[in-house]
Design a protein around this motif. Structure first.
Motif, PDB file in Angstrom:
ATOM      1  N   ALA A   1       0.950  -1.172  -0.130  1.00 65.73           N
ATOM      2  CA  ALA A   1      -0.094  -0.184   0.112  1.00 65.73           C
ATOM      3  C   ALA A   1       0.971   1.160   0.077  1.00 65.73           C
ATOM      4  N   LEU A   2       0.093   2.480  -0.494  1.00 58.71           N
ATOM      5  CA  LEU A   2       1.111   3.439  -0.658  1.00 58.71           C
ATOM      6  C   LEU A   2       0.167   4.775  -0.237  1.00 58.71           C
ATOM      7  N   LYS A   3       0.433   5.667   0.445  1.00 58.12           N
ATOM      8  CA  LYS A   3      -0.383   6.890   0.608  1.00 58.12           C
ATOM      9  C   LYS A   3       0.155   8.203   0.301  1.00 58.12           C
ATOM     10  N   VAL A   4      -0.080   8.952  -0.223  1.00 60.80           N
ATOM     11  CA  VAL A   4       0.578  10.311  -0.231  1.00 60.80           C
ATOM     12  C   VAL A   4      -0.425  11.594   0.235  1.00 60.80           C
ATOM     13  N   THR A   5       0.185  12.272   1.212  1.00 62.75           N
ATOM     14  CA  THR A   5      -0.542  13.428   1.920  1.00 62.75           C
ATOM     15  C   THR A   5       0.082  14.627   1.559  1.00 62.75           C
ATOM     16  N   MET A   6      -0.795  15.687   1.087  1.00 60.50           N
ATOM     17  CA  MET A   6      -0.140  16.804   0.795  1.00 60.50           C
ATOM     18  C   MET A   6      -0.801  17.699   1.685  1.00 60.50           C
ATOM     19  N   LYS A   7       0.121  18.856   2.305  1.00 57.79           N
ATOM     20  CA  LYS A   7      -0.698  20.082   2.842  1.00 57.79           C
ATOM     21  C   LYS A   7      -0.161  21.402   2.424  1.00 57.79           C
ATOM     22  N   LYS A   8      -1.059  21.989   2.122  1.00 59.66           N
ATOM     23  CA  LYS A   8      -0.721  23.383   1.633  1.00 59.66           C
ATOM     24  C   LYS A   8      -1.757  24.472   2.179  1.00 59.66           C
ATOM     25  N   PRO A   9      -1.159  25.709   1.997  1.00 61.59           N
ATOM     26  CA  PRO A   9      -2.086  26.790   2.337  1.00 61.59           C
ATOM     27  C   PRO A   9      -3.231  26.891   1.260  1.00 61.59           C
ATOM     28  N   PRO A  10      -4.282  27.253   1.535  1.00 63.44           N
ATOM     29  CA  PRO A  10      -5.540  27.484   0.704  1.00 63.44           C
ATOM     30  C   PRO A  10      -5.131  28.147  -0.556  1.00 63.44           C
ATOM     31  N   GLN A  11      -4.157  29.001  -0.600  1.00 62.53           N
ATOM     32  CA  GLN A  11      -3.882  30.099  -1.723  1.00 62.53           C
ATOM     33  C   GLN A  11      -3.080  29.330  -2.667  1.00 62.53           C
TER      34      GLN A  11
ATOM     35  N   ALA B   1     -13.884  27.594   1.305  1.00 65.00           N
ATOM     36  CA  ALA B   1     -14.519  27.828   2.636  1.00 65.00           C
ATOM     37  C   ALA B   1     -13.813  27.659   3.927  1.00 65.00           C
ATOM     38  N   VAL B   2     -12.398  27.172   3.701  1.00 62.33           N
ATOM     39  CA  VAL B   2     -11.526  27.102   4.788  1.00 62.33           C
ATOM     40  C   VAL B   2     -11.113  28.255   5.427  1.00 62.33           C
ATOM     41  N   LYS B   3     -11.098  28.564   6.561  1.00 65.10           N
ATOM     42  CA  LYS B   3     -10.865  29.579   7.372  1.00 65.10           C
ATOM     43  C   LYS B   3      -9.511  29.494   8.244  1.00 65.10           C
ATOM     44  N   ASP B   4      -9.775  29.069   9.374  1.00 65.31           N
ATOM     45  CA  ASP B   4      -8.658  28.987  10.502  1.00 65.31           C
ATOM     46  C   ASP B   4      -7.783  27.920  10.656  1.00 65.31           C
TER      47      ASP B   4
ATOM     48  N   ASP C   1      -4.203  23.984   4.834  1.00 64.46           N
ATOM     49  CA  ASP C   1      -4.112  24.515   6.125  1.00 64.46           C
ATOM     50  C   ASP C   1      -3.548  25.810   6.037  1.00 64.46           C
ATOM     51  N   PRO C   2      -4.320  26.707   6.331  1.00 60.12           N
ATOM     52  CA  PRO C   2      -3.922  28.211   6.478  1.00 60.12           C
ATOM     53  C   PRO C   2      -2.688  28.659   7.516  1.00 60.12           C
ATOM     54  N   ARG C   3      -2.497  27.781   8.127  1.00 54.51           N
ATOM     55  CA  ARG C   3      -1.493  27.894   9.171  1.00 54.51           C
ATOM     56  C   ARG C   3       0.079  27.587   8.385  1.00 54.51           C
ATOM     57  N   LEU C   4       0.066  27.074   7.383  1.00 53.23           N
ATOM     58  CA  LEU C   4       1.149  26.768   6.566  1.00 53.23           C
ATOM     59  C   LEU C   4       1.585  28.231   5.795  1.00 53.23           C
ATOM     60  N   THR C   5       2.385  28.928   6.310  1.00 57.39           N
ATOM     61  CA  THR C   5       2.807  30.330   5.747  1.00 57.39           C
ATOM     62  C   THR C   5       3.989  30.340   5.101  1.00 57.39           C
ATOM     63  N   GLU C   6       4.960  29.172   5.319  1.00 55.52           N
ATOM     64  CA  GLU C   6       6.306  28.998   4.768  1.00 55.52           C
ATOM     65  C   GLU C   6       6.632  28.011   3.821  1.00 55.52           C
ATOM     66  N   TRP C   7       5.712  26.586   4.167  1.00 58.18           N
ATOM     67  CA  TRP C   7       6.134  25.509   3.937  1.00 58.18           C
ATOM     68  C   TRP C   7       4.978  24.781   3.157  1.00 58.18           C
ATOM     69  N   HIS C   8       5.229  23.863   2.164  1.00 60.35           N
ATOM     70  CA  HIS C   8       4.397  22.738   1.518  1.00 60.35           C
ATOM     71  C   HIS C   8       5.001  21.395   2.414  1.00 60.35           C
ATOM     72  N   VAL C   9       3.832  20.682   2.787  1.00 61.86           N
ATOM     73  CA  VAL C   9       4.301  19.399   3.310  1.00 61.86           C
ATOM     74  C   VAL C   9       3.922  18.155   2.476  1.00 61.86           C
TER      75      VAL C   9
END
Length: 276
Positions: free
Chosen positions: A137-147, A161-164, A210-218
């Motif tokens: 099995a393989l899963k890739v999760t990407m976290k980025k700010p909405p913008q 619709a993502v806020k805080d 994730d709006p808390r990510l201001t400097e990174w993509h994860v």
């Protein structure tokens, strides 16, 4: 051996970077640059390199054609490119279309189809496990700010619709996700190519806004191998990559150098589909 001739399709930020690097490399030669909006090349690329009509690409005799534009380029030209040169597909989300994937694999019988690993950490290890049949099995999760997410519906409305707080926009098969986020999930598409025993239908992808990510993509990659996944005794490797990125950037800055390395290494493997 002479210099390898590189044709670049697309002149966005990544295309501009690649053109500069090709021109600065003593072992490479720029065969052509094409961009949908030709005026974007004026004053930035010497006229001798500008290709006005993409249909005439074969006249430039490129050894490698690199797409950094849009998945529709592969849909419309991928088979033709492969008849004349090696082809590096910068938007591998195009391969989530079953028909396109089938045609590309069939067309790669004379030249190589190269898929860049991009932000996929451990791609070669995944491929080797798939070769041996030990990849379960393989899963890739990407976290980025909405913008930084350019999405089609229904994901676009969910992202708007993502806020805080962080929100999971999608969690499921990569094949279904690719047409909804063609500009954001090339890493997942590369993972599906590497994990060829699972493919686009069985590799899982998750997008988190994730709006808390201001400097990174994860990018988090979870791989399961031999053993029993159900009782958590299977081999499991998890990697987490933080890629520096400005707010609004679709691609993290570290991916540029990774893509360049892939382009330089995209040769010599012969016909077939190759991760690079």
């Amino acid at each position: 051996m002479g210099k390898r001739r590189i044709g670049v399709v697309g002149y966005g930020h990544l295309g501009q970077y690649l053109v500069q690097q090709v021109l600065a490399n003593d072992n490479l030669e720029l065969a052509f640059v094409w961009n949908r909006t030709a005026s974007a090349l004026d004053g930035h690329v010497d006229k001798q390199y500008i290709l006005q009509e993409l249909d005439t690409f074969h006249e430039r005799e490129a050894d490698l054609i690199v797409e950094v534009a849009h998945p529709c380029i592969t849909r419309d030209y991928g088979e033709r490119f492969l008849k004349h040169a090696d082809y590096m597909i910068g938007s591998p989300t195009a391969m989530a279309d079953v028909d396109i994937e089938r045609k590309l694999r069939a067309a790669a019988n004379q030249n190589g189809l190269y898929v860049p690993s991009g932000a996929l950490w451990g791609g070669e290890d995944i491929r080797r496990m798939a070769d041996r049949g030990t990849l379960q099995a393989l899963k890739v999760t990407m976290k980025k700010p909405p913008q930084s997410l350019k999405l089609n519906e229904p994901l676009k409305s969910k992202n708007d619709a993502v806020k805080d707080t962080a929100e999971v926009l999608y969690d499921g098969p990569v094949r279904e996700l690719c047409p909804l986020a063609p500009n954001n999930v090339n890493t997942m598409a590369a993972a599906a190519v590497a994990a060829h025993n699972l493919g686009f239908d069985n590799v899982q992808g998750s997008i988190i806004s994730d709006p808390r990510l201001t400097e990174w993509h994860v990018v988090q990659v979870d791989v399961w191998g031999p053993g029993n996944i159900a009782d958590d005794t299977a081999f499991h490797c998890q990697t987490v990559r933080r890629n520096p990125a400005k707010i609004g950037a679709v691609t993290g800055s570290a991916t540029y150098a990774s893509f360049l390395s892939s382009m330089i290494g995209a040769h010599g493997k012969g016909p077939g589909v190759h991760l690079c």
